[in-house]
Motif scaffolding. Sequence first.
Motif, PDB file in Angstrom:
ATOM      1  N   GLU A  27       0.815  -1.207   0.087  1.00 22.15           N
ATOM      2  CA  GLU A  27      -0.078  -0.011   0.061  1.00 22.15           C
ATOM      3  C   GLU A  27       0.862   1.183  -0.062  1.00 22.15           C
ATOM      4  OE1 GLU A  27      -2.997   2.251   3.247  1.00 22.15           O
ATOM      5  OE2 GLU A  27      -1.883   0.338   3.821  1.00 22.15           O
ATOM      6  N   CYS A  28       2.063   1.231   0.734  1.00 21.69           N
ATOM      7  CA  CYS A  28       2.876   2.544   0.744  1.00 21.69           C
ATOM      8  C   CYS A  28       3.572   2.607  -0.283  1.00 21.69           C
ATOM      9  CB  CYS A  28       3.729   2.377   1.895  1.00 21.69           C
ATOM     10  SG  CYS A  28       3.038   2.119   3.552  1.00 21.69           S
ATOM     11  N   GLU A  29       3.914   1.629  -0.958  1.00 21.28           N
ATOM     12  CA  GLU A  29       4.700   1.889  -2.399  1.00 21.28           C
ATOM     13  C   GLU A  29       3.779   2.439  -3.608  1.00 21.28           C
ATOM     14  OE1 GLU A  29       7.356  -0.646  -5.403  1.00 21.28           O
ATOM     15  OE2 GLU A  29       6.200  -1.688  -4.098  1.00 21.28           O
ATOM     16  N   ALA A  44       9.934   3.261   0.867  1.00 24.49           N
ATOM     17  CA  ALA A  44      11.073   2.437   1.143  1.00 24.49           C
ATOM     18  C   ALA A  44      10.697   1.460   2.198  1.00 24.49           C
ATOM     19  CB  ALA A  44      12.262   3.131   1.812  1.00 24.49           C
ATOM     20  N   SER A  45      11.316   0.347   2.410  1.00 26.67           N
ATOM     21  CA  SER A  45      11.264  -0.564   3.140  1.00 26.67           C
ATOM     22  C   SER A  45      12.457  -1.143   3.848  1.00 26.67           C
ATOM     23  CB  SER A  45      10.487  -1.865   2.532  1.00 26.67           C
ATOM     24  OG  SER A  45      11.381  -2.430   1.723  1.00 26.67           O
ATOM     25  N   SER A 117       2.460   3.749   6.727  1.00 22.33           N
ATOM     26  CA  SER A 117       3.420   2.931   7.434  1.00 22.33           C
ATOM     27  C   SER A 117       2.857   1.549   7.712  1.00 22.33           C
ATOM     28  CB  SER A 117       3.936   3.700   8.737  1.00 22.33           C
ATOM     29  OG  SER A 117       4.767   2.828   9.442  1.00 22.33           O
ATOM     30  N   ASN A 118       3.558   0.500   7.054  1.00 27.46           N
ATOM     31  CA  ASN A 118       3.018  -0.782   7.467  1.00 27.46           C
ATOM     32  C   ASN A 118       4.280  -1.576   7.813  1.00 27.46           C
ATOM     33  OD1 ASN A 118       0.471  -0.670   6.126  1.00 27.46           O
ATOM     34  ND2 ASN A 118       1.204  -0.644   4.275  1.00 27.46           N
ATOM     35  N   ARG A 119       3.702  -2.567   8.920  1.00 26.67           N
ATOM     36  CA  ARG A 119       4.836  -3.537   9.418  1.00 26.67           C
ATOM     37  C   ARG A 119       4.252  -5.070   9.343  1.00 26.67           C
ATOM     38  NH1 ARG A 119       5.184  -0.811  15.597  1.00 26.67           N
ATOM     39  NH2 ARG A 119       6.219   1.312  14.798  1.00 26.67           N
ATOM     40  N   TYR A 120       4.994  -5.620   9.144  1.00 28.49           N
ATOM     41  CA  TYR A 120       4.823  -7.113   8.805  1.00 28.49           C
ATOM     42  C   TYR A 120       5.856  -8.140   9.620  1.00 28.49           C
ATOM     43  CZ  TYR A 120       3.087  -4.873   4.528  1.00 28.49           C
ATOM     44  OH  TYR A 120       2.222  -4.260   3.669  1.00 28.49           O
ATOM     45  N   VAL A 131       7.257   2.339   4.617  1.00 27.24           N
ATOM     46  CA  VAL A 131       6.730   3.707   4.511  1.00 27.24           C
ATOM     47  C   VAL A 131       6.875   4.426   3.363  1.00 27.24           C
ATOM     48  CG1 VAL A 131       7.453   3.815   6.974  1.00 27.24           C
ATOM     49  CG2 VAL A 131       9.157   4.714   5.227  1.00 27.24           C
ATOM     50  N   CYS A 132       5.876   5.364   3.516  1.00 31.09           N
ATOM     51  CA  CYS A 132       5.823   6.520   2.213  1.00 31.09           C
ATOM     52  C   CYS A 132       5.901   7.703   2.822  1.00 31.09           C
ATOM     53  CB  CYS A 132       4.765   6.488   1.297  1.00 31.09           C
ATOM     54  SG  CYS A 132       4.284   7.514  -0.006  1.00 31.09           S
ATOM     55  N   VAL A 133       6.901   8.679   2.427  1.00 30.77           N
ATOM     56  CA  VAL A 133       7.195  10.073   2.944  1.00 30.77           C
ATOM     57  C   VAL A 133       6.633  10.903   1.816  1.00 30.77           C
ATOM     58  CG1 VAL A 133       8.674   9.265   4.487  1.00 30.77           C
ATOM     59  CG2 VAL A 133       9.387  10.213   2.403  1.00 30.77           C
ATOM     60  N   ALA A 134       6.069  12.148   2.141  1.00 29.98           N
ATOM     61  CA  ALA A 134       5.732  12.987   1.191  1.00 29.98           C
ATOM     62  C   ALA A 134       6.411  14.500   1.785  1.00 29.98           C
ATOM     63  CB  ALA A 134       4.127  13.338   1.154  1.00 29.98           C
TER      64      ALA A 134
END
Length: 183
Positions: A27-29, A44-45, A117-120, A131-134
């Motif tokens: 989702e972040c990508e 990035a991850s 932000s996702n955690r797996y 994460v995706c930053v803007a």
Amino acid sequence: MASYPEYTGEGNTGSKRVTKVKEMIDECEKLSLEAPSGELRAYASAIDEDRDFARQQAVLYAKAQVVSDVEQLVLNVMKGYRAKTKKNGVSSSSSDTRQDIGGMAEMLVEGSRIICSNRYALSDGTYECSVCVAIDNPAVEKMAGAAVLSDDEKLGVEFEAQKFRDSYKEELEKYRVMKSAKK
């Protein structure tokens, strides 16, 4: 399933069966690739045994990507702007300009925000965080304008705001096309 020739140091040694599985985009990508016109985004991850450290690393990697993207965008804007601006054969040192822009981009990224932000939890006991930053486009444009103004002062030429805005819009569109082609 498809058959593909298998090549080795001895040449074609026959064929092997290869299956193809479509990968899911995080989702972040996806959010990084679909940035609205008012933002620049990066994804990035990172993987680590410590969940919080993995997230911190992912944020650092994404911010570094934004800095790189901003530097490249601003340098391309300056090239486009310079091509439209008469400077009497005088030029500034590109290494000085790159260093100035790099420092400005790093300061600008401090104001970035995390929009995803996702955690797996992975089966081996590690964690993957994405994460995706803007960063807001007006802030980037303002920084680019400051870099161009500074360079114009060094070169002793008059800043031409409309030519700069046109160059910025052209480069921003090229950047968006390049980003969307990665989908």
